[in-house]
Design an enzyme around this catalytic site. Structure first.
Site, mmCIF file in Angstrom:
data_model
loop_
_atom_site.group_PDB
_atom_site.id
_atom_site.type_symbol
_atom_site.label_atom_id
_atom_site.label_comp_id
_atom_site.label_asym_id
_atom_site.label_seq_id
_atom_site.Cartn_x
_atom_site.Cartn_y
_atom_site.Cartn_z
ATOM 1 N N GLY A 185 0.463 -0.899 -0.022
ATOM 2 C CA GLY A 185 0.194 -0.735 -0.125
ATOM 3 C C GLY A 185 0.914 1.382 0.167
ATOM 4 O O GLY A 185 2.070 1.212 -0.072
ATOM 5 N N ALA B 133 -5.867 -2.304 4.878
ATOM 6 C CA ALA B 133 -6.910 -1.898 5.423
ATOM 7 C C ALA B 133 -7.438 -1.487 4.434
ATOM 8 O O ALA B 133 -7.496 -1.533 3.615
ATOM 9 C CB ALA B 133 -6.417 -0.235 5.682
ATOM 10 N N ASP C 167 -4.368 -12.504 4.218
ATOM 11 C CA ASP C 167 -6.006 -12.050 4.118
ATOM 12 C C ASP C 167 -6.079 -11.710 5.291
ATOM 13 O O ASP C 167 -6.746 -12.035 6.245
ATOM 14 C CB ASP C 167 -6.519 -13.030 3.523
ATOM 15 C CG ASP C 167 -7.557 -12.585 3.457
ATOM 16 O OD1 ASP C 167 -8.236 -11.306 3.336
ATOM 17 O OD2 ASP C 167 -8.484 -13.253 2.362
ATOM 18 N N LEU C 168 -6.498 -10.863 5.716
ATOM 19 C CA LEU C 168 -6.723 -9.842 6.873
ATOM 20 C C LEU C 168 -8.209 -10.411 7.542
ATOM 21 O O LEU C 168 -8.778 -10.558 8.272
ATOM 22 C CB LEU C 168 -6.470 -8.390 6.844
ATOM 23 C CG LEU C 168 -5.860 -7.795 7.912
ATOM 24 C CD1 LEU C 168 -4.719 -8.396 7.166
ATOM 25 C CD2 LEU C 168 -5.593 -5.721 8.222
ATOM 26 N N TRP D 214 -6.245 12.367 4.503
ATOM 27 C CA TRP D 214 -4.950 12.409 3.235
ATOM 28 C C TRP D 214 -3.892 12.181 2.667
ATOM 29 O O TRP D 214 -3.301 12.840 2.839
ATOM 30 C CB TRP D 214 -5.416 13.221 3.350
ATOM 31 C CG TRP D 214 -6.419 14.235 3.294
ATOM 32 C CD1 TRP D 214 -8.163 13.564 2.876
ATOM 33 C CD2 TRP D 214 -7.239 16.238 2.400
ATOM 34 N NE1 TRP D 214 -9.201 14.489 2.716
ATOM 35 C CE2 TRP D 214 -8.557 15.566 2.975
ATOM 36 C CE3 TRP D 214 -6.196 17.317 2.680
ATOM 37 C CZ2 TRP D 214 -9.463 16.898 2.297
ATOM 38 C CZ3 TRP D 214 -7.177 18.103 2.372
ATOM 39 C CH2 TRP D 214 -8.482 17.927 2.048
ATOM 40 N N LYS E 215 -13.590 1.619 10.603
ATOM 41 C CA LYS E 215 -11.982 2.394 11.502
ATOM 42 C C LYS E 215 -12.137 2.769 12.855
ATOM 43 O O LYS E 215 -11.028 1.987 13.617
ATOM 44 C CB LYS E 215 -11.463 3.293 10.511
ATOM 45 C CG LYS E 215 -10.345 2.943 8.673
ATOM 46 C CD LYS E 215 -9.772 1.958 8.727
ATOM 47 C CE LYS E 215 -8.803 2.209 9.108
ATOM 48 N NZ LYS E 215 -7.293 1.636 9.379
ATOM 49 N N ASP F 115 -9.523 9.899 9.810
ATOM 50 C CA ASP F 115 -9.830 11.423 10.210
ATOM 51 C C ASP F 115 -11.328 11.664 10.075
ATOM 52 O O ASP F 115 -12.378 11.859 9.914
ATOM 53 C CB ASP F 115 -9.236 12.758 9.229
ATOM 54 C CG ASP F 115 -9.108 12.621 7.712
ATOM 55 O OD1 ASP F 115 -9.153 11.284 7.539
ATOM 56 O OD2 ASP F 115 -8.755 13.618 7.008
ATOM 57 N N TYR G 299 -16.730 3.331 5.843
ATOM 58 C CA TYR G 299 -15.156 3.081 5.903
ATOM 59 C C TYR G 299 -14.741 3.579 7.591
ATOM 60 O O TYR G 299 -14.315 3.323 8.464
ATOM 61 C CB TYR G 299 -14.774 3.471 4.699
ATOM 62 C CG TYR G 299 -13.467 4.452 5.033
ATOM 63 C CD1 TYR G 299 -12.051 2.960 5.201
ATOM 64 C CD2 TYR G 299 -12.870 5.134 5.480
ATOM 65 C CE1 TYR G 299 -10.950 3.312 5.501
ATOM 66 C CE2 TYR G 299 -11.182 5.603 5.818
ATOM 67 C CZ TYR G 299 -10.085 4.959 5.569
ATOM 68 O OH TYR G 299 -8.888 4.741 6.166
HETATM 69 N N1 LIG Z 1 -5.170 6.833 2.637
HETATM 70 C C1 LIG Z 1 -6.051 8.046 2.888
HETATM 71 O O1 LIG Z 1 -6.094 8.489 2.466
HETATM 72 C C2 LIG Z 1 -6.411 7.937 4.617
HETATM 73 C C3 LIG Z 1 -5.905 8.437 5.042
HETATM 74 C C4 LIG Z 1 -6.408 8.335 6.477
HETATM 75 C C5 LIG Z 1 -5.987 7.230 7.093
HETATM 76 N N2 LIG Z 1 -5.333 6.135 6.495
HETATM 77 C C6 LIG Z 1 -5.191 4.775 6.934
HETATM 78 O O2 LIG Z 1 -3.900 4.909 6.591
HETATM 79 C C7 LIG Z 1 -3.979 3.915 6.646
HETATM 80 C C8 LIG Z 1 -2.482 3.396 5.821
HETATM 81 O O3 LIG Z 1 -3.704 3.957 4.983
HETATM 82 P P1 LIG Z 1 -2.913 3.705 2.275
HETATM 83 O O4 LIG Z 1 -3.373 4.721 2.285
HETATM 84 O O5 LIG Z 1 -1.517 2.603 2.792
HETATM 85 O O6 LIG Z 1 -3.585 2.555 1.829
HETATM 86 P P2 LIG Z 1 -3.534 1.067 0.809
HETATM 87 O O7 LIG Z 1 -2.081 2.555 -0.159
HETATM 88 O O8 LIG Z 1 -5.348 1.482 0.069
HETATM 89 O O9 LIG Z 1 -3.007 0.159 1.264
HETATM 90 C C9 LIG Z 1 -3.615 -0.680 2.052
HETATM 91 C C10 LIG Z 1 -2.685 -2.226 1.684
HETATM 92 O O10 LIG Z 1 -3.955 -3.366 2.607
HETATM 93 C C11 LIG Z 1 -3.926 -4.170 1.178
HETATM 94 N N3 LIG Z 1 -5.472 -4.652 1.858
HETATM 95 C C12 LIG Z 1 -6.501 -5.031 1.881
HETATM 96 N N4 LIG Z 1 -6.857 -6.122 2.021
HETATM 97 C C13 LIG Z 1 -6.457 -6.587 2.206
HETATM 98 C C14 LIG Z 1 -6.350 -8.070 3.313
HETATM 99 N N5 LIG Z 1 -7.754 -8.620 3.197
HETATM 100 N N6 LIG Z 1 -5.261 -8.697 3.732
HETATM 101 C C15 LIG Z 1 -4.463 -7.871 3.901
HETATM 102 N N7 LIG Z 1 -3.844 -7.125 2.996
HETATM 103 C C16 LIG Z 1 -5.669 -5.591 2.128
HETATM 104 C C17 LIG Z 1 -3.832 -3.334 0.128
HETATM 105 O O11 LIG Z 1 -3.996 -4.727 -0.530
HETATM 106 P P3 LIG Z 1 -4.122 -4.511 -2.338
HETATM 107 O O12 LIG Z 1 -3.764 -2.828 -2.791
HETATM 108 O O13 LIG Z 1 -3.753 -5.505 -2.833
HETATM 109 O O14 LIG Z 1 -5.765 -4.457 -1.860
HETATM 110 C C18 LIG Z 1 -3.013 -2.608 0.492
HETATM 111 O O15 LIG Z 1 -1.546 -3.268 0.646
HETATM 112 C C19 LIG Z 1 -4.808 2.842 6.681
HETATM 113 O O16 LIG Z 1 -5.091 2.542 8.241
HETATM 114 C C20 LIG Z 1 -6.212 3.801 6.315
HETATM 115 O O17 LIG Z 1 -7.138 2.874 6.331
HETATM 116 C C21 LIG Z 1 -5.731 6.640 5.331
#
Ligand SMILES: NC(=O)c1ccc[n+]([C@@H]2O[C@H](COP(=O)([O-])OP(=O)(O)OC[C@H]3O[C@@H](n4cnc5c(N)ncnc54)[C@H](OP(=O)(O)O)[C@@H]3O)[C@@H](O)[C@H]2O)c1
Length: 293
Positions: free
Chosen positions: A10, A59, A35-36, A149, A128, A101, A124
């Protein structure tokens, strides 16, 4: 130190793998190896590894799709963190988890504190929040870092979307009424890595002492319009842009399946006061990130 990183492909996980690799024996995995949504698979991976520190960057993050896949979002965002927290406590592993957030409704009108009551607007955010609450209830040596973000230049982030639109559309409309703190995944990964170094002698003891929920996002805040404007200005390949008009718009003009909080900036003072580390200003981080375009 033995580390287990969940979700290493991710946005955040990819950066974490690179910063954590220097700290010890790093086991990093992602779907489908782990697989989570499969509790047995998740428990087995943790039991096989018995790490000193577990970092969960995986996530279900597809905010709109979550509205039609609530069970899957719940399994990944609520049940899996609870299982990780249980196993972590059992094996005396420290645990770093990330949240969002989007647990807030965006109506406060000022940056949110950890003590502000959450009120998520969509699936979502609700899943969370349930994940946060489960980890807190189980206890142990955990840290929940709520961020906002998140972007990286590797994946389909807002920054890459703006760059793509600017190369294909003469007019671009971005919303002025969604406000939060852009957070470069690399900076978040580096701070997480600094914490892991501080804790490295006795991670369970150190994280037990400092456990809790903390806000951690790029300093300052802006609207998506201002963020996009900066992206266009900092684009090192402006000659590829065909956009000549950037227009302000309102969220109501772009209906989406999930409702999003309008003002969800996070106040990160508690994190700084506790750990004496802080995220740089969002514009500075964006400038550094854009040098990689
Ligand atoms: N993105 C944002 O804007 C944002 C904002 C606030 C907080 N967050 C939090 O920050 C953290 C990191 O976010 P990110 O942006 O890095 O997310 P991301 O790029 O969507 O990465 C999430 C990772 O989780 C993997 N995943 C999804 N389903 C899964 C499963 N069943 N088993 C194992 N792995 C799985 C995804 O794999 P695939 O790619 O194969 O699906 C991906 O590698 C998360 O906790 C998110 O909630 C994100």
């Amino acid at each position: 130190m033995r580390l287990l990183l969940l979700g290493n492909t991710g946005q955040l996980g990819w950066e974490l793998e690179r910063t954590l690799a220097a700290l010890g024996e790093l086991n990093a995995c992602d779907y489908p190896a782990i697989d989570l949504a499969d509790s047995n698979n998740l428990r087995q991976i943790i039991r096989d590894c018995q790490p000193d520190l577990i970092i969960n960057a995986a996530a279900y993050t597809t905010v709109d799709r979550a509205e039609t896949e609530p069970d899957l979002a719940n399994a990944i965002n609520s049940i899996a963190p609870a299982i990780i927290a249980e196993e972590a406590l059992h094996f005396r592993s420290a645990f770093i988890h990330f949240s969002t957030d989007y647990v807030f409704d965006g109506l406060k009108g000022a940056p949110y504190l950890e003590s502000d009551p959450p009120n998520p607007l969509g699936v979502y955010g609700r899943t969370k929040l349930a994940g946060e609450q489960a980890v807190q209830q189980i206890g142990g040596a955990y840290l929940i870092l709520r961020t906002s973000w998140v972007y990286s230049l590797r994946r389909d982030s807002f920054v890459n979307k703006v760059l793509g639109w600017a190369r294909t559309q003469p007019t671009l409309k971005l919303v002025t009424d969604q406000v939060s703190g852009p957070t470069w995944a690399r900076m978040l990964a580096e701070i997480t890595s600094h914490l892991s170094v501080l804790a490295s002698k006795d991670s369970f003891g150190w994280f037990s002492e400092h456990h809790g929920l903390f806000h951690l996002a790029g300093s300052g805040y802006c609207s998506r319009f201002e963020w996009g404007q900066q992206v266009l200005q900092l684009d090192p390949h402006k000659e590829q842009q065909i956009v000549h008009e950037l227009l302000p718009a309102l969220t109501a003009e772009f209906p989406t399946p999930a409702r999003r909080p309008l003002f969800s900036a996070l106040n990160c003072d508690r994190f700084f006061q506790t750990f004496h580390l802080h995220m740089p200003e969002w514009k500075f981080a964006l400038k550094l990130a854009m040098e990689m375009v």
